[in-house]
Design a protein around this motif. Structure first.
Motif: not given
Length: 566
Positions: A24-27, A113-116
């Motif tokens: 859920m928090t992967t970059l 981070r923008l990707n997530l």
């Protein structure tokens, strides 16, 4: 290209971290790609099931099990889900996210981070869309009073029945389930932000993170296609976002923008909508062109024919896609404008023909291996030729006046979107499955599912060309009493049978891949298809950082049949 060294025995992006929270928090761009894959697959089934409901209703003339209102609801669900929630994000979000950094030798995208964030914006938009597609007043666990409040105050009267285009002034009506239009157009507005941010991320990634030696002249054609798509996403998506926002403003505040009773112009909405929605066809198809451009050289063992022309045609298609939007409006614009847009529509055939010529020329006298990805790639060329050829009829003014809003158009755009974007995605999943999962699928089963998909697809949509030529209008709930009634009924029944075969083929293809992903025993080598592209020069599945060492590119990606390929 230098080969990366194995990182640690058995360590890869799938198992380097464990637990749901780590996903859920992967970059990691590869994990985000898989999250998109499973999410979009869910919506593919939702859109597909709604299509089966529509086709089942049309199997025979007269009302079968739906009311006209419910019929409108289901074909709207099919269109909205398939376009906004599956095909548009499809290849860019899944394959673009997974492959782009690998293909250029980068550790990740420029803005992880923008990707997530883009993924979670997509999830927010998807939830809003589902809210607008659910008939609140039919849910047994909601009281009548609360249901009335949700419908009358919060606008949750779904499901919407406007079709995926939300044409004004119909989408501006205040009565019935139309109130859910606010939520649906709001969902599309939010989904647009995910598309824009993904496009910006890809553009910066290609410009800034290429490995040493990865010059513009050595970029894989999939990277070129993804780059061109990202430009369209960034430039065209704000137009439809503002257009849908204006629909919301008109419904909430009663301003007269598109409503003719308030001094507005509904044709203005069509111009704004199609200014985005024609380029969006190439957001769907251009990445698939890139996929086919990667697969055909590998299984033909030949360099791609006319590399510079292929890449140039990609941008030619993207450019022309911005100036042909009004060919969807030949029946509602003036003669001079119609002549101009008709000419421009014919002109778009030039760069697409360049691509088809180059694909076929690449295969010519090649040592072709008929693996499953190659079968899908070859079928893509065949199906897209049908899409392009039938598009010529719709670009011809005198013919389009007759074919406009008939099943001929339905068949044409399904050969473009499903025969292009969906088949391209299925081909990509088979080709890069060993790289994504580290396992091999069963080739025999995959070929059988390919046969089902091809038979079902063509059996579904070839009859619809004839339906349109015989005057069958699209979006009609019933065709009783229309001219050529007996033929129409036979063709509709054939199309419905084809739809079920097609659905079975897609279902078995995805189940096949899913099964071997979870339970497959055959481990994939790093490069099972002997590709020369950079993503195949790392282990399968790749490590978290993609490459143990930054690769140095010294050769062209498509040097098949040369000493480099020996």
């Amino acid at each position: 290209m230098s080969h990366s060294e194995t990182h640690a025995e058995g360590t890869n992006y799938l198992n380097c971290q464990k637990g749901i929270w780590s996903w859920m928090t992967t970059l990691d761009h590869k994990r985000i790609a898989l999250m998109y894959l499973f999410t979009l697959t869910f919506f593919f089934f939702v859109g597909g099931l709604s299509a089966l409901v529509v086709r089942t209703e049309l199997f025979a003339a007269g009302a079968q099990f739906l009311t006209p209102k419910q019929y409108n609801n289901f074909f709207t669900i099919h269109g909205v889900v398939m376009v906004f929630l599956f095909i548009v994000p499809g290849i860019p979000a899944i394959m673009g996210n997974f492959l782009l950094p690998l293909m250029i030798g980068a550790k990740d995208v420029a803005f992880p981070r923008l990707n997530l964030l883009s993924y979670y914006i997509y999830i927010i938009g998807a939830v809003m869309a589902l809210i607008s597609l659910v008939p609140i007043n039919t849910l047994p666990f909601i009281s009548q009073g609360f249901s009335d409040w949700l419908v009358n105050t919060a606008g949750l009267g779904g499901p919407v029945d406007t079709g995926w285009t939300f044409y004004a002034p119909y989408s501006l009506a205040k009565s019935g389930t139309q109130s859910a239009v606010i939520w649906m157009t709001g969902a599309a507005f939010v989904l647009g932000f995910s598309s824009i941010l993904t496009g910006l991320n890809f553009i910066v990634t290609v410009h800034k993170l290429r490995a040493p030696g990865m010059t513009w002249g050595r970029l894989p054609v999939f990277v070129w296609a993804t780059y061109a798509t990202a430009i369209i996403q960034t430039l065209a998506t704000p137009v439809v976002g503002i257009s849908l926002l204006l629909v919301i403003m008109e419904r909430v505040f009663g301003v007269g923008i598109f409503d003719p009773t308030l001094g507005g112009d509904p044709i203005l909405y069509s111009h704004l909508f199609w200014f985005y929605s024609h380029p969006v066809v190439y957001i769907m198809v251009l990445p698939a062109f890139g996929v086919i451009g990667e697969i055909i050289p590998v299984f033909s063992r030949k360099p791609i024919f006319g590399y510079k022309m292929v890449c140039g045609a990609t941008f030619g298609i993207a450019l022309i896609g911005f100036v042909v939007w009004a060919h969807h409006m030949f029946t509602s614009i003036g003669d001079t404008a119609a002549y101009v847009f008709s000419f421009l529509t014919f002109f778009v055939a030039v760069p697409t023909a360049v691509k088809v010529f180059n694909w076929v020329s690449t295969m010519y006298k090649g040592s072709i291996s008929f693996n499953t990805p190659m079968l899908y790639a070859m079928s893509f060329v065949f199906l897209f030729m049908i899409a392009g050829t039938t598009g010529i009829y719709l670009a011809t003014l005198a013919v389009d006046v007759f074919y406009h809003d008939t099943y001929f158009v339905v068949a044409h755009f399904h050969y473009t979107m499903q025969g292009g974007a969906v088949i391209g995605l299925i081909a990509a999943l088979h080709f890069w499955f060993p790289k994504m999962t580290g396992k091999m699928y069963n080739e025999t089963i995959s070929k059988l599912t390919f046969v089902l998909v091809m038979i079902g697809f063509n059996l579904t949509f070839l009859p619809q060309f004839v339906l349109g030529m015989k005057g069958m209008p699209r979006r009609y709930f019933d065709y009783t009493g229309l001219e050529h009634f007996d033929l129409l009924q036979t063709l509709h029944a054939t199309s419905t049978v084809g739809a079920y075969i097609n659905a079975l083929g897609y279902f078995l293809a995805l189940i096949n891949l899913l099964y071997f992903f979870w339970f497959g025993k055959t481990k994939a080598p790093a490069n099972p298809f002997n590709s020369l592209s950079l993503e195949w020069q790392t282990q399968s599945p790749p490590i978290h950082e993609n490459f143990a060492e930054t690769p140095i590119v010294t050769d062209w990606t498509y040097g098949y049949g040369t000493k480099k390929d020996a």
